[in-house]
Design a protein around this motif. Structure first.
Motif, PDB file in Angstrom:
ATOM      1  N   LEU A   1       0.469  -1.127   0.246  1.00 29.90           N
ATOM      2  CA  LEU A   1      -0.282  -0.195  -0.035  1.00 29.90           C
ATOM      3  C   LEU A   1       0.601   1.188   0.311  1.00 29.90           C
ATOM      4  N   TYR A   2       2.033   1.379   0.750  1.00 32.17           N
ATOM      5  CA  TYR A   2       2.970   2.174   0.785  1.00 32.17           C
ATOM      6  C   TYR A   2       3.490   2.248   0.050  1.00 32.17           C
ATOM      7  N   ALA A   3       3.606   1.202  -0.862  1.00 29.48           N
ATOM      8  CA  ALA A   3       4.215   1.730  -1.612  1.00 29.48           C
ATOM      9  C   ALA A   3       3.666   2.170  -3.577  1.00 29.48           C
ATOM     10  N   LEU A   4       2.543   1.691  -3.362  1.00 36.33           N
ATOM     11  CA  LEU A   4       1.687   2.221  -4.512  1.00 36.33           C
ATOM     12  C   LEU A   4       1.326   3.591  -4.265  1.00 36.33           C
ATOM     13  N   VAL A   5       1.576   3.969  -2.819  1.00 38.79           N
ATOM     14  CA  VAL A   5       1.126   5.638  -2.659  1.00 38.79           C
ATOM     15  C   VAL A   5       2.321   6.586  -3.451  1.00 38.79           C
ATOM     16  N   ALA A   6       3.510   6.082  -2.625  1.00 35.39           N
ATOM     17  CA  ALA A   6       4.920   6.241  -3.441  1.00 35.39           C
ATOM     18  C   ALA A   6       4.388   6.145  -5.137  1.00 35.39           C
ATOM     19  N   LEU A   7       3.921   5.350  -5.678  1.00 35.78           N
ATOM     20  CA  LEU A   7       4.167   4.932  -7.154  1.00 35.78           C
ATOM     21  C   LEU A   7       3.592   6.209  -7.773  1.00 35.78           C
TER      22      LEU A   7
ATOM     23  N   GLN B   1      -4.592   1.675 -11.636  1.00 32.14           N
ATOM     24  CA  GLN B   1      -6.571   2.030 -12.223  1.00 32.14           C
ATOM     25  C   GLN B   1      -7.179   0.734 -11.848  1.00 32.14           C
ATOM     26  N   GLN B   2      -6.098  -0.320 -12.061  1.00 35.67           N
ATOM     27  CA  GLN B   2      -6.835  -1.323 -11.084  1.00 35.67           C
ATOM     28  C   GLN B   2      -6.643  -1.550 -10.022  1.00 35.67           C
ATOM     29  N   VAL B   3      -6.168  -0.684  -8.782  1.00 38.38           N
ATOM     30  CA  VAL B   3      -5.506  -0.468  -7.297  1.00 38.38           C
ATOM     31  C   VAL B   3      -6.880   0.238  -6.871  1.00 38.38           C
ATOM     32  N   GLU B   4      -7.520   1.707  -8.099  1.00 32.36           N
ATOM     33  CA  GLU B   4      -8.255   2.691  -7.867  1.00 32.36           C
ATOM     34  C   GLU B   4      -9.840   2.032  -8.017  1.00 32.36           C
ATOM     35  N   ASN B   5      -9.784   1.095  -9.351  1.00 29.97           N
ATOM     36  CA  ASN B   5     -11.367   0.790  -9.112  1.00 29.97           C
ATOM     37  C   ASN B   5     -11.549  -0.907  -8.903  1.00 29.97           C
ATOM     38  N   MET B   6     -10.509  -1.272  -6.939  1.00 31.99           N
ATOM     39  CA  MET B   6     -11.445  -2.595  -6.612  1.00 31.99           C
ATOM     40  C   MET B   6     -12.716  -2.183  -6.673  1.00 31.99           C
ATOM     41  N   HIS B   7     -13.264  -4.106  -6.964  1.00 31.71           N
ATOM     42  CA  HIS B   7     -15.003  -4.197  -7.397  1.00 31.71           C
ATOM     43  C   HIS B   7     -15.009  -4.431  -5.572  1.00 31.71           C
ATOM     44  N   GLY B   8     -15.619  -4.527  -4.674  1.00 30.94           N
ATOM     45  CA  GLY B   8     -15.993  -5.214  -3.707  1.00 30.94           C
ATOM     46  C   GLY B   8     -16.171  -3.817  -1.910  1.00 30.94           C
ATOM     47  N   THR B   9     -16.516  -4.863  -1.152  1.00 26.99           N
ATOM     48  CA  THR B   9     -16.582  -3.789   0.003  1.00 26.99           C
ATOM     49  C   THR B   9     -14.761  -4.244   1.113  1.00 26.99           C
ATOM     50  N   GLY B  10     -14.233  -5.208   0.477  1.00 28.65           N
ATOM     51  CA  GLY B  10     -13.368  -5.650   1.339  1.00 28.65           C
ATOM     52  C   GLY B  10     -11.849  -4.657   2.032  1.00 28.65           C
ATOM     53  N   ASN B  11     -11.374  -5.464   2.501  1.00 27.73           N
ATOM     54  CA  ASN B  11     -10.264  -4.725   3.842  1.00 27.73           C
ATOM     55  C   ASN B  11      -8.779  -3.976   2.654  1.00 27.73           C
ATOM     56  N   ALA B  12      -9.323  -5.004   1.414  1.00 28.86           N
ATOM     57  CA  ALA B  12      -7.797  -4.556   0.455  1.00 28.86           C
ATOM     58  C   ALA B  12      -8.490  -3.032  -0.158  1.00 28.86           C
ATOM     59  N   ARG B  13      -9.914  -2.457  -0.169  1.00 33.53           N
ATOM     60  CA  ARG B  13     -10.053  -0.921  -1.128  1.00 33.53           C
ATOM     61  C   ARG B  13     -10.483   0.194   0.055  1.00 33.53           C
ATOM     62  N   ARG B  14     -10.675  -1.043   1.171  1.00 33.82           N
ATOM     63  CA  ARG B  14     -11.091  -0.078   2.007  1.00 33.82           C
ATOM     64  C   ARG B  14      -9.513   0.829   2.557  1.00 33.82           C
ATOM     65  N   ASN B  15      -8.997  -0.229   2.943  1.00 41.14           N
ATOM     66  CA  ASN B  15      -6.990   0.376   3.611  1.00 41.14           C
ATOM     67  C   ASN B  15      -6.800   1.672   2.272  1.00 41.14           C
ATOM     68  N   TRP B  16      -7.033   0.897   1.025  1.00 35.40           N
ATOM     69  CA  TRP B  16      -6.101   1.270  -0.654  1.00 35.40           C
ATOM     70  C   TRP B  16      -6.991   3.831  -0.538  1.00 35.40           C
ATOM     71  N   GLN B  17      -8.694   3.216   0.406  1.00 37.48           N
ATOM     72  CA  GLN B  17      -9.081   4.803   0.294  1.00 37.48           C
ATOM     73  C   GLN B  17      -8.801   5.764   1.867  1.00 37.48           C
ATOM     74  N   ARG B  18      -8.490   4.739   2.483  1.00 40.40           N
ATOM     75  CA  ARG B  18      -7.744   5.378   4.159  1.00 40.40           C
ATOM     76  C   ARG B  18      -6.788   6.113   4.419  1.00 40.40           C
ATOM     77  N   ILE B  19      -5.578   5.469   3.479  1.00 33.95           N
ATOM     78  CA  ILE B  19      -4.348   5.528   2.868  1.00 33.95           C
ATOM     79  C   ILE B  19      -4.280   6.358   2.073  1.00 33.95           C
ATOM     80  N   GLN B  20      -5.027   7.111   1.556  1.00 35.80           N
ATOM     81  CA  GLN B  20      -4.774   7.525   0.006  1.00 35.80           C
ATOM     82  C   GLN B  20      -5.633   9.424   1.221  1.00 35.80           C
ATOM     83  N   ASP B  21      -6.662   9.006   1.728  1.00 31.47           N
ATOM     84  CA  ASP B  21      -7.107   9.845   2.618  1.00 31.47           C
ATOM     85  C   ASP B  21      -6.194  10.422   4.081  1.00 31.47           C
ATOM     86  N   HIS B  22      -5.052   9.729   4.644  1.00 32.06           N
ATOM     87  CA  HIS B  22      -4.749  10.365   5.680  1.00 32.06           C
ATOM     88  C   HIS B  22      -3.934  11.351   5.276  1.00 32.06           C
TER      89      HIS B  22
END
Length: 1682
Positions: A1248-1254, A1281-1302
């Motif tokens: 997750l951190y690497a994707l934010v930096a990337l 794009q795949q990370v941004e458009n993750m489907h579902g409501t799992g932890n992966a999507r929530r964590n990606w959104q949370r780290i970007q909003d940090h």
């Protein structure tokens, strides 16, 4: 079973009388039980008309047994022995009581009367202890058969007397309540008397008994007092006193008392609901509603109301806020039902609601208490409740008692520092609203009682502050009179107790506002008002430069001439209502009356003058004539003008006038407004300038002649000396025209004092008068020296007498004392103060004054040495200084601790001159001074001034410099003192503040003297940099305790600003722990990087801070949030962030490696943010360090495992880093390569951190159009794009959104957002308030964009949002709530005191289970605690553990929630299990193992025998193989998962529940033709004492076989065969669970019968108790054979 055995014995025994006599001798516990059982059967047979022929003989035998056997043994008591002996005595006592009752049944009224007379004689004779208990037992046995009215009356009176007795006969009183009164209640003659006596309706006893005892008796009598049908006796529901007692019990602190009260309430409600009839209890007086009523039309609604009410009460018993919180909204519904919407009156008496709140207020859980208080206070904000006298009494009583707890006023989550706590705000709204709802005639009495309650106990600072604030917020109304003002004055006195000066002052401000808002001026006089004002301290609350003073003047002006005229004032004349006339008369009377207060007169003069000025301004007058003020001052000026010329003015008058003058001049010296603008003070000063010559002439005459000659005159001397500097100040403020007069006065006073010393020293034996003159002369010289020090602009040192003064002091013999006079004729004239202690104070004052004078001279010593010839000085300057320092050390040993301040001041001058030549002497001075300071640490008044002098002495610039240059013992001693002071500051807040403030000021802003003594004072900062280093990380670990609460309330009061006068008046001491770091940070911010000394110092500080961080990291690799390690590291990196911009490239090059190493550590989030921030700023300023940064990604994965996210977070701000880089593309290429490697890491967080930096770096690449990366474009963009458009409501999507909003990635800007110390709760306003170290006005403390300011608190501040109190806002009533309460119908009203543990538990509603749970193999306290709780809930008979020490384990107690107190625990070690299991087998228990084996039974198909023993295995190993073959059967739980293993507590709970479910279903109909309900009844009737009873009933083997045959005929196939030798053999049973098992269960049993354990299972079935019962029968030779 016992009944059958007794019947068989009586049938075969022949003569029952002989049988009774045989059992009685000797009468042990087993024989007593057998006797009780035989008498029970005989009494039953007698009642049925059986055995009439032997009736008379049987009664004689019973009479003999009762009086000769049972009664004497009862008198012996049950004793206090412990262990087995105590249990045996209890058992014997229970059996004897039962036997005695049956004897009375057999013998009737005669025996009852005999027992009653004997027992009453013992009770009325005053016997106590076991004799009284035995007498009560005998009375209880006799009571049902008493027929004589006199005996009945005496018995009732004796029982009630015991209940009312508060002496030591507690056990007898409990027996009387629990057994005797209920027994008497069963007697128709006595019930009415008992009823009247219990509720205090007259009788011999007078007052009613205590609530607990009365409730015990009423609970036992509830069948008679709450009859279901028509009854001639009293109906408790119609008695107001009964309901008052129930209400009292509901709010009692004793849980058992509350339980009994709830039982009575439930019983009454259930009865009313069942009858559905109209019922109304008569009112308890006045217009109050009925305490209890019922209506047939509203039967359902009433039932719902009371069910909800009882639910709330029962839920409160749990003390668990998560259970209670959902129930609290139901209180609102109770109020909705309790108030009539049409009539606006109470339908239910409000006292019922008060019971609930009182229970909450007195809860052990403070969170629950706070919730209850907030809910009650909110009631009047949201609901308009009808007025009730009970509510007012409740507010003044239980509510105010609860409000005295300081911890309730803490902040709630989400509140910022400085906010008013919820309870404080709610209290203000409540008091204002409640008072408005009260009738006008009740407001005054309520407020008076409320204020008087504030004086009835010792209140802490916090509660009294918020109560005073609530009173001040009440809208203005005239309700308080003289008593109210006196009560407020008493509260003012209470506020003086606390040491919290700011809180004390704030409370005084609010109490004054309360008096102004609520006092009816027509009911109070001006003397009463002035007396109240006198209690206010000007240095804490009421001062002229405050808004409060202006408000008071305005109030006096508005109400002038409206105050009540006092019939007779304190001054013996008629008082008027005009303030002008009152003050004028006050001044005149003051000069005549010795008892009047100087402070009062001065304050009233100033108030009247300010009121005159306010009145003139409002009328538009520009030139004020000050007619009134001049009239006030004229009597004083008349006296003062005559002082110099009239020697015959009475001493009282002169002293009173000078005292008033001094008070007025001291008022001038306060921090009021500009002197030119203050016209009142200007007029007073000009008026007081006129008599200056007369005053000075009078003072000179008093001090230099023999008019002051006694010890009592020293107080007058203090008055005259205090006036001298004030008069000098007055002249300097108004005009120096009087300067010649002052110089002449100083010249004359100095010469006369020196001459007096010379004359007195010539005498060998001075008189008392001469000694007093010496003391006064030295004090006079002290005042002269202090004036010359403080007023250099007066040029008094040019006077000829000053040189003489300097020579006199320099050659004075220091530490000279004045000897106490020894003449007998002189002693007779001494007052009490001349005792040893009193004269010691005089001597101490004399020595102290010597050192004050010396301090003045020492500053001039170098000049003296130059001016004087060497021959005139007895020693060189150095030698003289050494002698003086030695005298100073001597003075420290002889002076009291509160008098050493001038000695410290002298040592400050001496030590720098002697540190090189006399280092050992200086070190001795350091040690002695520290010893004195440490001993004063608990003395609030004198500690701080002495500490300041000590710090100025030890940390003098020249002392520090000389010690550092030598690097000797003095240097080490100073550093030792530094750390001692830091240690002291952890216990006494503010010590380190004094040290750091002095050092920073002297190092960064040296005075002229310091510059002359040292080339550069800043060198000391480098030599003692530990001081700054420790200051940067200083701060106590805040706990949620009183100290933290005090700081929160301080912050709230400070946030009020000038609205609270205490903030203006109270001197800022800067003793807050935060000010240490504030001072250090401001000091660092003033450093200049271009200054080589500053640069070296900052680099040293940075290195030491990084070393300290590394040391903390090594001490604990993992640390918790908000721990001491977390706080220290947080402070270190905050300081480094401040210093970073001042560091140059060369130093930062070597330091950055340490910063990177810190980034590899395991740090809390707030520390990581600072490290990342520093790395970003460093790389931004010096991009050439990027190569070092890339090296951080080259370590092995093990080191990077916990820290790589830190460095990836830095890359997320790569655009900031590259702002100063010209060639960005190569750097971007390197960054992209590094980041891509970590995008494929196996750890999700790292990815997750690497994707934010990337995302950041790739965005920069696209903006710069880097062609080299075109080949990677499809891959990277598709991945993002795949990370941004993750489907579902799992932890992966929530964590990606949370780290970007940090905030660190989304909002934070490392350059634009700059804050120094707002984390960890240092408010920026503290930097402004700390003025000891000023900063340029342009200095920027804080800069943040709106986006960051609007974010929620960060990770750190979320850890500290106040207490964990539960929010109640927005609560709605839940449809269902938890109810962990036993149904009341399964409970019993009382706990019989003679019951053993298991019986008591059974009577509390628990079933009489035969299940034993064996957990000896379990070794985890959590599992054992959970099993204990489960076993208790489902009524297991015992829990067996490997060690009883587990019960003391906190984890066990946390899970068991006190279940161990209600469940028998047995200790059986694992090594003893085999023997224990075998023993239980012989007792008829089926041993069931909870284990998966090849032949285990499915739990769903297994039918548990009643006597079951569950053996649970170890958490890891299960049941050992050596124990499995001792099991009768193994049971396993059907599973569908893969793990095939359950937690042992869960497994045990499932089997315990299944056992309980099967047993609670009840016995099913048996298919056997020969089985009747008799067997089941016998089986149920067997008690644990069956075997012991059988041993007494069955005495020989000859009797065993016939008895077995008798039993076989009665029980059929349920009876097991007798053992060999006791009768003919009998075939074994072939079915054992036929009566309890279903057809399917029986079928499964028959299918399993062929298993190896089947035979054992049959033999140890539920019928095995009978086998064991008969097999243990013993023969005896005391029974006659047939």
């Amino acid at each position: 079973m016992e009944v059958v055995l007794a019947d068989a014995l009586l049938a075969r025994g022949g003569d029952p009388c002989a049988l009774l006599r045989a059992v009685c001798a000797p009468l042990s516990a087993e024989r007593a039980e057998a006797l009780r059982l035989l008498l029970q059967r005989l009494a039953a047979a007698e009642g049925q008309g059986e055995g009439q022929a032997a009736g008379e003989a049987l009664r004689r035998a019973a009479w003999e047994v009762a009086l000769e056997r049972c009664r004497p043994l009862l008198r012996l008591g049950e004793g206090a022995a412990g262990g087995a002996a105590c249990a045996e005595r209890l058992r014997l006592g229970r059996a004897l009581r039962g036997a005695l009752r049956h004897c009375v049944q057999l013998c009737g009224a005669p025996l009852a009367a005999r027992l009653a007379r004997d027992a009453l004689a013992e009770l009325e004779g005053g016997g106590g202890g076991a004799g009284a208990e035995a007498a009560v037992e005998a009375l209880a046995a006799a009571a049902p058969r008493l027929e004589e009215p006199a005996l009945v009356a005496r018995s009732v009176a004796a029982a009630l007397a015991l209940l009312r007795d508060d002496g030591e006969a507690e056990a007898a009183a409990a027996l009387a309540a629990g057994r005797l009164l209920p027994a008497l209640g069963g007697n128709g003659e006595a019930l009415a008397r008992v009823w009247e006596g219990l509720l205090g309706a007259g009788g011999a006893g007078g007052e009613p008994p205590r609530a607990g005892r009365a409730l015990l008796a009423l609970s036992a009598l509830c069948d008679a007092l709450l009859p279901r049908g028509a009854a001639a006796g009293p109906d408790a529901r119609l008695c107001p006193r009964f309901w008052r007692l129930v209400q009292q019990g509901l709010a009692q602190g004793d849980g058992l008392c509350r339980r009994r009260a709830r039982y009575l309430l439930k019983r009454a409600v259930d009865l009313c609901g069942g009858q559905a009839a109209c019922l109304r209890c008569p009112p308890d007086g006045g217009d109050e509603p009925s305490l209890f009523w019922w209506s047939a039309e509203e039967n359902e609604a009433l039932l719902r109301f009371w069910e909800t009410y009882i639910l709330v009460l029962e839920t409160l018993e749990g003390n668990q806020i998560h259970v209670i919180k959902p129930v609290l909204p139901k209180l609102n519904s109770l109020y909705e039902h309790a108030i009539s919407g049409e009539k606006g009156c109470w339908l239910f008496h409000p006292s019922w609601h008060m019971c609930i709140y009182k229970r909450m207020f007195e809860s052990e859980n403070k969170t629950l208490t706070k919730e209850g208080i907030l809910h009650f206070l909110e009631l009047y904000e949201t609901k308009h409740l009808p007025n009730s006298l009970g509510f007012s009494e409740f507010v003044i009583g239980p509510l105010m008692d609860a409000l005295s707890e300081s911890s309730l006023y803490s902040r709630t989550p989400g509140q910022s520092m400085g906010a008013c706590p919820p309870l404080g705000m709610r209290l203000q709204n409540f008091l204002a609203t409640y008072l408005m709802l009260l009738p006008e005639e009740e407001k005054g009495s309520f407020l008076l009682k409320f204020i008087q309650k504030m004086t009835s106990r010792h209140w802490c600072a916090v509660p009294i502050l918020f109560l005073s604030m609530a009173l001040a917020c009440i809208p203005a109304c005239k309700v308080l009179g003289t008593d109210g003002l006196q009560a407020l004055r008493d509260v003012l006195q209470c506020t003086m107790i606390t040491h919290q000066i700011l809180l004390r002052g704030a409370a005084q401000c609010y109490l004054l506002q309360t008096a102004m808002h609520l006092t009816d001026v027509e009911k109070v006089s001006l003397p009463e008002v002035s007396s109240f004002i006198l209690c206010l301290r000007p240095d804490e609350s009421l001062r002229r430069d405050t808004m409060l003073w202006i408000e008071l003047c305005s109030w006096l002006q508005v109400n002038d001439r409206n105050f009540r005229k006092s019939v007779r004032s304190d001054f013996e004349h008629q008082e008027t209502s005009s303030l002008y006339q009152y003050v004028r008369g006050l001044v005149v009377e003051y000069l005549k009356t010795p008892a009047s207060e100087t402070k009062l007169v001065a304050t009233m003069i100033l108030l009247a003058a300010d009121m005159e000025q306010m009145r003139n301004k409002s009328s538009g007058k520009s030139n004020i004539e000050w007619i009134e003020l001049e009239a006030f001052l004229n009597p004083l000026l008349d006296v003062l003008m005559k002082l110099g010329s009239n020697a015959y003015i009475p001493t009282l008058k002169t002293d009173k006038s000078l005292q008033l003058l001094l008070k007025l001049l001291q008022t001038r010296s306060l921090k009021c407004s500009n002197t030119q603008d203050d016209k009142v003070l200007s007029f007073i000063w000009k008026s007081l300038m006129t008599p200056v010559e007369s005053i000075l002439e009078f003072i000179l005459r008093q001090l230099t002649t023999n008019e002051l000659s006694t010890v009592g005159d020293l107080d007058r001397c203090d008055l005259y000396l205090a006036l001298i500097p004030e008069i000098v100040n007055l002249c300097s403020q108004v005009s120096w025209k009087k300067l010649p007069t002052i110089k002449n006065f100083i010249l004359s006073l100095t010469n006369a004092s020196i001459r007096n010393f010379q004359e007195t020293n010539c005498k060998e034996e001075p008189t008392l008068k001469e000694q007093i003159r010496k003391v006064i002369s030295m004090a006079s010289l002290t005042v002269v020296c202090e004036i010359m020090d403080r007023k250099p602009e007066a040029h008094l040192e040019a006077l000829p007498s000053v040189d003489a003064l300097k020579r006199f002091i320099l050659f004075f013999q220091f530490n000279e004392v004045v000897k106490k006079p020894s003449y007998v004729e002189e002693k007779s004239s001494l007052c009490e103060e001349t005792s040893s202690q009193g004269w010691g104070k005089i001597v101490a004052r004399y020595v102290r004054d010597q050192w004050i004078c010396l301090r003045f001279v020492l500053n001039k010593l170098p000049m003296l040495a130059q001016e004087e010839e060497a021959s005139e000085l007895p020693l060189s300057t150095v030698e003289r200084s050494r002698k003086i320092l030695q005298s100073a050390l001597e003075a420290l040993t002889i002076l009291p601790s509160d008098q050493v301040l001038p000695v410290f001041n002298c040592m400050k001058v001496l030590v720098p001159k002697l540190l090189n030549s006399s280092e050992s002497l200086c070190i001795e001075a350091f040690d002695l001074a520290w010893k004195i300071i440490s001993s004063l640490s608990n003395t609030q008044l004198i500690f701080w001034s002495n500490l300041k002098a000590f710090v100025q002495f030890i940390f003098d610039t020249e002392v520090l410099a000389v010690a550092a240059s030598a690097k000797g013992q003095a240097y080490a001693k100073i550093k030792e003192i530094i750390f001692k002071l830091i240690d002291l500051s952890t216990a006494k807040t503010g010590v380190f503040n004094v040290v750091i403030s002095h050092c920073c000021q002297s190092w960064i802003f040296p005075t002229i003297d310091d510059r002359s003594a040292l080339t550069n004072a800043f060198l000391n900062a480098g030599n003692y940099c530990e001081l700054i280093t420790e200051a940067c990380v200083f701060g106590t670990v805040f706990r949620r305790d009183q100290r933290r609460l005090i700081q929160d309330v301080h912050a709230f009061v400070e946030s009020l600003g000038e609205k609270c006068a205490a903030n203006v008046v109270t001197e800022s001491t800067n003793r807050d722990d935060h000010y240490v770091r504030v001072c250090a940070i401001k000091f660092l911010c003033l450093l200049d990087g271009s200054n080589i000394l500053h640069k070296m110092f900052m680099e040293d500080i940075v290195s030491k801070l990084l070393d300290k961080d590394e040391q903390v990291s090594r001490s604990k690799t993992r640390y918790y949030a908000n721990s001491l390690q977390h706080r220290i590291k947080n402070r270190i990196w905050q300081t480094l962030l401040v210093l970073l911009p001042k560091l140059d490239q060369n130093f930062l090059c070597g330091t950055l490696d340490k910063v990177f190493q810190a980034g590899f550590g395991n740090n809390q989030a707030s520390v990581k943010y600072f490290i990342e921030w520093i790395v970003i700023l460093s790389l931004h300023k010096y991009p050439q360090f990027l190569s070092k940064f890339w090296d951080c990604f080259c370590y092995d994965e093990e080191k990077l495992k916990t820290s790589i996210c830190t460095f990836l977070s830095v890359l997320s701000h790569f655009d900031i880093i590259l702002q100063n880089t010209s060639e960005k593309k190569p750097v971007l290429k390197k960054a992209l390569i590094v980041v891509l490697q970590w995008c494929f890491n196996h750890n999700f967080s790292v990815r997750l951190y690497a994707l934010v930096a990337l995302k950041k770096i790739w965005g920069m690449c696209r903006m710069l159009h880097v062609e080299e990366f075109e080949a990677l474009t499809p891959v990277i963009e598709s991945s993002l794009q795949q990370v941004e458009n993750m489907h579902g409501t799992g932890n992966a999507r929530r964590n990606w959104q949370r780290i970007q909003d940090h905030f660190f990635f989304a909002t934070f800007h490392p350059l634009e957002d700059y804050k120094v110390a707002e984390d960890e709760w240092i408010s920026l306003c503290k930097f402004d308030r700390f003025t000891d170290i000023p900063l340029p006005p342009t200095f920027q403390w804080y800069q943040s964009r709106t986006e960051l300011l609007d974010l929620k608190p960060s990770d750190w501040s979320q850890q500290d949002m106040g207490s964990n109190s539960v929010e109640t806002d927005g609560q709605t009533e839940w449809t269902d709530v938890q109810k962990k309460i036993i149904p009341w119908k399964n409970s019993t009203p009382s706990l019989d005191l003679e019951m053993v543990f298991q019986d008591r538990a059974a009577k509390l509603g628990k079933s009489n289970s035969r299940l034993i749970v064996v957990a000896s193999l379990i070794d985890k306290p959590t599992n054992l605690g959970g099993l204990c709780r489960t076993s208790e809930i489902f009524g297991a008979s015992a829990l067996v553990v490997g060690s009883l020490h587990y019960v003391q384990d906190k984890q066990f107690q946390h899970l068991s929630v006190s279940a161990e107190q209600w469940l028998p625990l047995v200790e059986v070690k694992p090594s003893q299990l085999v023997d224990y299991l075998q023993q239980k087998k012989t007792e008829g228990y089926t041993i069931i193992g909870v284990e998966q084996t090849a032949k285990s039974f499915d739990l769903t198909e297994y039918c548990f025998p009643e006597k079951s023993l569950l053996l649970l295995g170890n958490e890891h190993e299960g049941i050992p193989a050596n124990l499995i073959h001792h099991l009768d059967v193994c049971v396993e739980i059907p599973q569908q998962g893969i793990i095939r293993s359950l937690n042992v507590h869960v497994s045990g709970a499932l089997l315990i529940w299944e056992y309980t479910r099967q047993q609670s279903a009840g016995p099913l109909q048996s298919t056997a033709n020969d089985t009747t309900s008799t067997g089941a009844a016998i089986e149920q009737s067997c008690s644990p004492q069956s075997v012991a009873t059988a041993r007494m009933l069955i005495f020989s083997a000859d009797f065993a076989a016939p008895l077995h045959a008798h039993l076989s005929g009665s029980l059929g196939s349920r009876c097991s065969p007798l053992p060999s030798g006791l009768g003919p053999p009998r075939p074994p049973l072939t079915h054992c669970w036929g009566q309890r098992a279903s057809k399917a269960s029986r079928s499964s049993w028959h299918r399993a019968a062929s298993s190896p354990c089947a035979s054992r299972q049959l033999q140890k079935s539920s019928l095995a108790p009978q086998h064991a019962f008969l097999s243990c029968m013993l023969g005896a030779d005391i029974f006659p054979h047939a």
